[in-house]
Enzyme design. Structure first.
Site, PDB file in Angstrom:
ATOM      1  N   HIS A   1      -3.745  -2.919  -6.247  1.00 61.77           N
ATOM      2  CA  HIS A   1      -3.620  -1.479  -6.116  1.00 61.77           C
ATOM      3  C   HIS A   1      -4.649  -0.754  -6.953  1.00 61.77           C
ATOM      4  CE1 HIS A   1      -0.096  -2.459  -8.847  1.00 61.77           C
ATOM      5  NE2 HIS A   1      -1.080  -2.146  -9.614  1.00 61.77           N
TER       6      HIS A   1
ATOM      7  N   ASN B   1      -4.376 -11.582  -3.779  1.00 63.76           N
ATOM      8  CA  ASN B   1      -4.561 -11.279  -2.351  1.00 63.76           C
ATOM      9  C   ASN B   1      -4.246  -9.843  -1.991  1.00 63.76           C
ATOM     10  OD1 ASN B   1      -1.939 -12.052  -3.103  1.00 63.76           O
ATOM     11  ND2 ASN B   1      -1.331 -12.285  -0.980  1.00 63.76           N
TER      12      ASN B   1
ATOM     13  N   ASP C   1       0.817  -1.225   0.000  1.00 62.96           N
ATOM     14  CA  ASP C   1       0.000   0.000   0.000  1.00 62.96           C
ATOM     15  C   ASP C   1       0.849   1.274   0.000  1.00 62.96           C
ATOM     16  OD1 ASP C   1      -2.421  -1.459   0.074  1.00 62.96           O
ATOM     17  OD2 ASP C   1      -2.282  -1.643   2.240  1.00 62.96           O
TER      18      ASP C   1
ATOM     19  N   ARG D   1      -6.703   0.335   7.602  1.00 61.69           N
ATOM     20  CA  ARG D   1      -5.244   0.239   7.752  1.00 61.69           C
ATOM     21  C   ARG D   1      -4.799   0.712   9.123  1.00 61.69           C
ATOM     22  NH1 ARG D   1      -4.200   2.510   1.793  1.00 61.69           N
ATOM     23  NH2 ARG D   1      -4.642   0.568   0.742  1.00 61.69           N
TER      24      ARG D   1
HETATM   25  P1  GDP Z   1      -0.059  -0.260  -3.633  1.00 56.90           P
HETATM   26  O1  GDP Z   1      -0.526  -1.413  -2.820  1.00 56.90           O
HETATM   27  O2  GDP Z   1       1.303   0.180  -3.241  1.00 56.90           O
HETATM   28  O3  GDP Z   1      -0.186  -0.466  -5.093  1.00 56.90           O
HETATM   29  O4  GDP Z   1      -0.998   0.930  -3.165  1.00 56.90           O
HETATM   30  P2  GDP Z   1      -2.065   1.723  -3.995  1.00 56.90           P
HETATM   31  O5  GDP Z   1      -1.539   2.034  -5.331  1.00 56.90           O
HETATM   32  O6  GDP Z   1      -3.377   1.039  -3.889  1.00 56.90           O
HETATM   33  O7  GDP Z   1      -2.099   3.087  -3.201  1.00 56.90           O
HETATM   34  C1  GDP Z   1      -2.967   3.354  -2.182  1.00 56.90           C
HETATM   35  C2  GDP Z   1      -3.770   4.596  -2.445  1.00 56.90           C
HETATM   36  O8  GDP Z   1      -2.939   5.740  -2.433  1.00 56.90           O
HETATM   37  C3  GDP Z   1      -4.521   4.659  -3.760  1.00 56.90           C
HETATM   38  O9  GDP Z   1      -5.849   4.968  -3.484  1.00 56.90           O
HETATM   39  C4  GDP Z   1      -3.841   5.791  -4.514  1.00 56.90           C
HETATM   40  O10 GDP Z   1      -4.759   6.494  -5.343  1.00 56.90           O
HETATM   41  C5  GDP Z   1      -3.345   6.663  -3.420  1.00 56.90           C
HETATM   42  N1  GDP Z   1      -2.169   7.483  -3.734  1.00 56.90           N
HETATM   43  C6  GDP Z   1      -1.060   7.134  -4.437  1.00 56.90           C
HETATM   44  N2  GDP Z   1      -0.170   8.157  -4.445  1.00 56.90           N
HETATM   45  C7  GDP Z   1      -0.742   9.178  -3.734  1.00 56.90           C
HETATM   46  C8  GDP Z   1      -0.323  10.504  -3.384  1.00 56.90           C
HETATM   47  O11 GDP Z   1       0.764  10.968  -3.705  1.00 56.90           O
HETATM   48  N3  GDP Z   1      -1.196  11.249  -2.630  1.00 56.90           N
HETATM   49  C9  GDP Z   1      -2.408  10.775  -2.226  1.00 56.90           C
HETATM   50  N4  GDP Z   1      -3.178  11.572  -1.495  1.00 56.90           N
HETATM   51  N5  GDP Z   1      -2.827   9.532  -2.540  1.00 56.90           N
HETATM   52  C10 GDP Z   1      -2.013   8.749  -3.276  1.00 56.90           C
END
Ligand code: GDP
Length: 424
Positions: free
Chosen positions: A40, A37, A12, A306
């Site tokens: 993103h 599981n 995440d 989380r």
């Molecule tokens: P992953 O498991 O690492 O792929 O996590 P995700 O890509 O699902 O990221 C979690 C959330 O963070 C998503 O809803 C994204 O849209 C959000 N997100 C990613 N980068 C940023 C950011 O720079 N700022 C904010 N506010 N949200 C972000």
């Protein structure tokens, strides 16, 4: 050129957005470990999508998307996701499934549920998607490779042998209904027909692609601290989350992986059980979770709230090292804009001694965070595209973390959208 994008923490970290940006430039995007599981969230011109198994090049007309041999292939999940994407107006992705990938069997999911039930309050907080039973069977050599699904006699004989063992456990350990060879056989026939158009010898395909110097992106799931060797075992996942495993889980020469991009958030969050030294609680945590919005609230796959914490330099430096990170992306700095001051975990105190090295689980259990407090910037930073235009305190925050990590932070993300990125 092969590049890997991976998480430096508990997952995440915001890999989805960065992967989506990089996938737009890639010829091939590969998932090399894990299964359905985790996942993103990708926000692009087509809308907002939660991806679990499909590689992130699924929105690019150019990219070939590969589900590598290291993946736990959940066929119904994959089919559902393909539908989710195409119904969202995205042209059908170019997809290849390794003929050596193994499949998540219906009983893997059952065993995951039954085992968590049996453990009750001692459970691992599994997502119950069959990942641990799947990898156990793979390494116990009783898993099913995609290629095996197309040989009826072979498949039936193997099913008979495997189910003999599974049924003993079902009946005598879990006290649950037993499984029938005919039913599972019929299910597998249905699944194999559905994926047939995508199945390929991806090792040969990739060998040629490397020779032709194609732009290849290895897409990691979860993060360093969920790796079964280097993470917070046993609260880890069951396949390696490291860039190095990309070579194995895709079938590529390790020395060709030239760029390893580790993603980390400007604060910490984790889903599931296990040690989380810089964790915060109560109102402070609720506020950070709420400010984080999508980035803060719930896991993309599980919908579980989380756990929140301040940035952890000890865990993240270690997370970058085990990945072999060549660069770091720091995401979600916009989320911290409401704070007057921002604590950062710079050490762990274990039995009265402060360490900067990330310990193995037994010592980690006793670690207490040592915080240093940095000034906040108290100003909205969204929309800024030039690092020098960030408030001075925000620049200093990034530079402080970069120094602690010892790896250049080449991108800073200040919002969920693809274009909200600051290159350095
Ligand atoms: P992953 O498991 O690492 O792929 O996590 P995700 O890509 O699902 O990221 C979690 C959330 O963070 C998503 O809803 C994204 O849209 C959000 N997100 C990613 N980068 C940023 C950011 O720079 N700022 C904010 N506010 N949200 C972000």
């Amino acid at each position: 050129m092969i590049r890997a994008i991976v998480g430096a923490n508990w997952g995440d970290e915001g890999k989805g957005k960065v992967t989506d940006m990089l996938a737009a430039q890639a010829d091939i995007v590969i998932r090399f470990q894990g299964g359905a599981n985790a996942g993103h969230t990708i926000i692009n011109n087509y809308g907002k999508f939660a991806l679990h198994l499909l590689p992130s090049g699924s929105f690019s007309s150019r990219a070939v998307n590969i589900i590598g041999n290291g993946v736990a292939l959940n066929i119904p999940s994959l089919l559902k996701e393909l539908k989710h994407v195409t119904e969202g107006g995205v042209p059908a992705p170019r997809l290849m499934i390794s003929n050596r990938a193994q499949i998540v069997m219906p009983y893997h999911i059952l065993f995951d549920q039954y085992e968590e039930e049996r453990l009750s309050d001692k459970q691992f907080g599994s997502t119950k998607s069959g990942i641990a039973p799947f990898y156990s069977d793979k390494y116990a050599k009783i898993g099913f490779q995609v290629s095996e699904l197309y040989d009826d006699a072979y498949m039936r004989e193997k099913l008979e042998s495997v189910l003999t063992v599974k049924n003993v456990i079902l009946e005598h350990l879990y006290h649950k209904p037993t499984l029938s060879v005919d039913e599972i056989f019929a299910q597998l026939v249905e699944w194999r027909d559905a994926i047939k158009p995508y199945v390929a010898d991806t090792v040969s395909y990739l060998y040629k692609a490397v020779q032709e110097d194609k732009m290849i992106l290895l897409e990691g799931q979860l993060g360093s601290l969920k790796d079964p060797d280097f993470g917070i075992y046993p609260f880890t996942t069951s396949s390696s989350t490291l860039a190095g495993y990309g070579a194995v889980g895709a079938g590529l020469p390790p020395y060709e992986i030239k760029d390893i991009i580790a993603v980390t958030k400007a604060y910490s969050s984790a889903v599931g059980a296990g040690d989380f030294v810089s964790e915060i609680f109560g109102d402070q945590a609720d506020e950070l979770r709420r400010r984080g919005g999508d980035a803060g609230e719930f896991g993309a796959t599980t919908g579980r709230p989380r756990r929140m914490g301040w940035f952890d330099c000890v865990a993240t430096r270690y997370g970058c090292r085990v990945q072999g990170a060549t660069q770091v992306v720091l995401t979600a700095i916009d989320v911290l804009s409401y704070l007057d001051e921002i604590p950062v975990c710079v050490g762990y105190e274990i039995d009265g001694q402060v360490t900067k090295s990330f310990p193995a689980t037994v010592d980690l259990n006793r670690a207490k965070p040592v915080f240093e407090t940095l000034p906040g910037w108290n100003k909205d930073v969204r929309g800024i595209t030039d690092f020098r235009k960030l408030p001075e305190a925000a620049q200093k925050y990034v530079l402080f973390i970069e120094k602690e990590l010892g790896v250049p932070i080449k991108m800073v993300s200040n919002g969920p959208r693809r274009e909200e990125i600051i290159y350095r």
